[in-house]
Enzyme design. Structure first.
Site: not given
Ligand code: ITT
Length: 206
Positions: A13-16, A74, A156, A183-184
């Protein structure tokens, strides 16, 4: 001088990546790699029932496969009026092929006419070291779901989430501000606080 420790940031996830990479770079003691820097990565099925369980699955799978320390997140959004949904299913809330926009649109549709709009984000951050036990750190950010999207920063559900005490959504605040209150950010702070206890990781880079 301590040699930097290699740390794999295991998220697609590029945002993460953007939020994690800054904080980890700030620690000053890691050579940070992403999944794109590695060879073919194993597919990890996130089939646990908790954020912590899924974060641990991801971190341990990549740490074992690549033989390096690994940090995996996660995370998701839990909305009280719909029994904590989308929760661990946040990434695919609108189904296979869901995008950030289809996900938050579905959420606003579910909450149409609902006045109780409290919610919180959760981040579970798992830190796995090959041959050692994995540590998991959690952070939460409480707020409310807005009636309409606002803002262009973040990713997200940020555009429909307004943290408690703020008049702005997470997509309206500057990214630096989100990195302070999210939260992160809280999970990262808990993890960073433990690093100096590790024999081969020197947070101060002395
Ligand atoms: P990875 O498993 O590869 O890390 P993913 O996007 O599938 O990527 P997750 O299964 O943890 O990751 O899903 C997290 C989702 O929760 C993410 O796609 C967003 O929709 C939401 N999310 C998590 N943190 C967020 C944030 O800081 N701001 C907005 N939405 C968030």
């Amino acid at each position: 001088m301590t040699r930097p420790t290699t740390l794999l940031l295991a998220t697609t996830n590029a945002g993460k990546v953007a939020e994690l990479a800054d904080a980890v770079a700030g620690a000053g003691c890691f050579r940070v790699l992403g999944l794109g820097d590695m060879g073919k990565a194993p597919e990890v099925v996130e089939n646990e029932t908790t954020f912590a369980g899924n974060a641990r699955l991801k971190a341990e799978a990549y740490a074992t496969h690549f033989g390096v320390k690994c940090l995996a997140d996660d995370s998701g959004l839990c909305v009280d009026a719909i029994a904590g949904a989308p929760g661990i299913h946040s990434a695919r809330y609108a189904g296979l092929g869901a995008t950030d926009e289809t996900n938050w649109r579905k959420l606003l549709t579910e909450l149409a006419g609902v006045s109780e709009r409290s919610a919180h984000f959760v981040c579970a951050l798992a830190y796995a070291t090959p041959g050692a036990s994995t540590e998991v750190f959690e952070g939460k950010c409480a707020g409310v779901i807005t009636n309409a999207p606002r803002g262009t920063y973040g990713f997200g559900y940020d555009c429909v989430f307004q943290p408690l005490g703020s008049a702005l959504t997470l997509a309206e605040v500057q990214p630096e501000e989100k990195r302070r209150i999210s939260h992160r950010a809280k999970a990262l702070a808990a993890w960073l606080a433990t690093l100096n206890a590790e024999p081969n990781v020197d947070v101060k880079g002395t």
